[in-house]
Design an enzyme around this catalytic site. Structure first.
Site, short mmCIF file in Angstrom:
data_model
loop_
_atom_site.label_atom_id
_atom_site.label_comp_id
_atom_site.label_asym_id
_atom_site.label_seq_id
_atom_site.Cartn_x
_atom_site.Cartn_y
_atom_site.Cartn_z
N ASP A 193 9.88 -37.03 49.63
CA ASP A 193 8.95 -36.88 50.76
C ASP A 193 9.64 -36.25 51.97
O ASP A 193 10.63 -36.76 52.47
CB ASP A 193 8.42 -38.29 51.10
N HIS A 367 6.55 -42.58 57.28
CA HIS A 367 7.42 -41.66 56.54
C HIS A 367 8.87 -41.73 57.01
O HIS A 367 9.14 -41.95 58.19
CB HIS A 367 6.93 -40.22 56.68
ZN LIG Z 1 1.08 -38.41 51.93
ZN LIG Z 2 0.99 -41.83 52.25
#
Ligand SMILES: [Zn+2]
Ligand SMILES: [Zn+2]
Length: 556
Positions: A193, A367
């Protein structure tokens, strides 16, 4: 077996925000990880949802073995109903993720019953030549997993979305041990990510939101209205907990907020203190200092519950002078105008509106920042690395980060974009051409409160149903509508009684406008959405056709 090639094909989410979907193919067999959607921006006016084009998968339909899901955010599961209506395969995901999809499927009419396989972290499933282990990660939504896909050529580790939260509010820790175990045994390819690749340091723990929220609850003298994403179960839990501590009851408002809260509660992921819930219709009955409201619509979506409250057009809740309104979410780029307009409305009626970044924070990201990305890279130590989930600049930053770490074994990083194909065999890995990708636009009812039949159509085929432009003239000073709305159409031909139909449609729009209050009339985003929704309903009912409807408001 070893002369077969492994291919990794991002079908969405690389070089663009949202719509995450990746195919992994060994020989002929294909598995797909996530199938997300994207919310359309202003460039795609008149469209509700955007989904990845499935042409590549449909061409190889008989080889697609399964759809595997990392977590329940819309940019990862939003296209699953559409996917399943085109390609009928088994779906693997955690109970919460599958329950969220099930709710969406109610609006679709699938030919086949979906084949759902509930998985739990640490579980391993075998699908054709692949062995997939689900690994718990921390993220802003509960029940998120990474996937370790063992193929005959080696292990591909897909992180899904993650941050490394050392103190998650539900005490479910990121399973770093399993990441490290795979790292020790050797990982062929890491997909990680990249959303926050331009943020230095560490992302704050979800726990960091509590002090600010606690401060708000302790000093608010009247109603506290909190809006967050309906999928933010951690945040909803915090609001419920603080409401209990500070003697408030909670009204849950908005279709998605109510539905997701019920799902999380039924799965034991949300603890709702006894007697704390207040019926929406009682939210204005109880003394203001005894009420908290949890409401959906943080992004200023015109038909969402919070937008309606902002223009004082919600059947259950009003914001009054002295109330505190909290937007506990980030402002997604592209939504600024709509969000700030909504905040202005509430500020005008005397509410204290808290939003944006502050310290301590009202919201923390889900995130990983750079240091957490490094941690994962260092634990996994892949031979090849491919950043996923992000715009091109974030992907390339993440790739450069990996190269700077110079851990033993990293041979190459690949910055791919949606549609690029990464090929791996026993000689190594390389970019090897492209597959067809694209976007499909979806026309649904309306995003939040109005349940509508979902119709999948490609807006490129405008020729079928044409385009309709309702034109409304509004007096800049009085806010009054001048004359009857005009309707201009192209390619939307009616066989008979066309002029009668148009005349009736104009009358109907005139009623929509009369039925709107002054604040709504000054908010063009809201007015356009109302006009579009009402006109669409009318046209579908009368003609069964679905032209593209693009309202135009003229200030005169
Ligand atoms: Zn996402
Ligand atoms: Zn997500």
């Amino acid at each position: 077996m070893l002369d077969k090639k492994l291919q990794v094909i991002p079908l969405g989410g690389l070089g663009e925000f949202g719509m995450n979907m990746t195919a992994i193919r060994f020989g002929d067999d294909i598995i797909v990880i996530d199938s997300g959607m994207m919310f359309p921006d202003a460039e795609l006016l008149g469209v509700d949802l955007v989904m990845p084009d499935l042409s590549f998968l449909k061409e190889n339909q008989e080889h697609v073995r399964a759809l595997l899901l990392t977590h329940g955010h819309e940019d990862h599961i939003g296209a699953v109903p559409y996917f399943l209506s085109e390609i009928d395969v088994p779906v693997y995901g955690t109970a919460f993720t599958l329950a969220l999809i099930d709710r969406r499927l109610e609006e679709y009419d699938l030919e086949h019953e979906p084949r759902f396989h509930k998985v739990t972290p640490k579980q391993i499933v075998e699908i054709g030549p692949f062995k997939v282990e689900f690994i718990h990660v921390t993220h802003s939504i509960v029940s998120s997993v990474a996937l370790a896909v063992t193929t005959p050529l080696g292990v591909i580790l897909h992180t899904g979305d993650f941050k490394v939260d050392p103190t998650p509010t539900d005490n479910e820790l990121f399973d770093l041990h399993t990441f490290a175990d795979y790292g020790k045994r050797g990982v062929l390819l890491l997909l990680s990510d990249s959303t926050n690749a331009d943020r230095a340091g560490y992302t704050e723990s979800e726990r960091a939101v509590r002090p600010r929220m606690e401060e708000i609850f302790s000093r608010a003298e009247r109603r506290v209205v909190v809006s967050c994403f309906s999928s933010s179960i951690h945040r909803i839990q915090l609001v419920l907990d603080l409401a209990q501590e500070y003697g408030r009851r909670v009204a849950v408002i908005g279709r998605s907020m109510v539905a997701v809260t019920e799902i999380a509660h039924s799965l034991g992921l949300l603890n709702i203190p006894d007697g704390i819930l207040l019926r929406p219709q009682d939210a204005m009955e109880l003394a203001a200092e005894k009420v908290a409201v949890l409401i959906s619509g943080t992004q200023g979506e015109p038909m969402s519950a919070l937008s309606r409250v902002a223009v004082d057009n919600h059947k259950n809740v009003s914001v009054e002078s002295g109330d505190t309104v909290v937007l506990s979410s980030r402002i997604i780029p592209g939504n600024e105008k709509a969000i700030f307009r909504m905040i202005d409305h509430m500020a005008r009626r005397g509410a204290d509106v808290l939003y944006g970044s502050m310290n301590p924070p009202l919201h923390v990201s889900g995130h990983a920042s750079v240091e957490e990305m490094k941690l994962v890279l260092n634990l996994v130590r892949p031979r090849f690395f491919m950043p996923i989930h992000g715009e091109f600049r974030q992907l390339s930053k993440h790739a450069r980060l990996a190269e700077h770490l110079r851990f033993a074994g990293l041979e190459e990083s690949f910055v791919l974009e949606t549609g690029d194909l990464l090929e791996i065999d026993h000689h190594g890995a390389r970019k090897a051409g492209r597959v067809p990708v694209g976007r499909v636009c979806i026309d649904s009812g309306s995003v939040d409160d109005v349940v509508g039949e979902v119709v999948i159509r490609d807006r490129r085929h405008l020729s079928e149903d044409g385009i309709v432009l309702p034109v409304i003239a509004i007096n800049r000073h009085t806010g009054r509508v001048e004359g009857l709305p005009e309707i201009v159409s192209r390619g939307f031909a009616l066989a008979e009684d066309g002029s009668v139909f148009m005349q009736n449609a104009r009358q109907m729009l005139s009623k929509t406008l009369e039925g709107s209050n002054q604040e709504e009339k000054t908010d063009w985003g809201v007015m356009k959405e109302k006009i579009r929704a009402d006109l669409k309903r009318y046209i579908v009912k009368e003609t069964s056709r679905r032209p593209l409807i693009m309202p135009v408001i003229l200030e005169v």
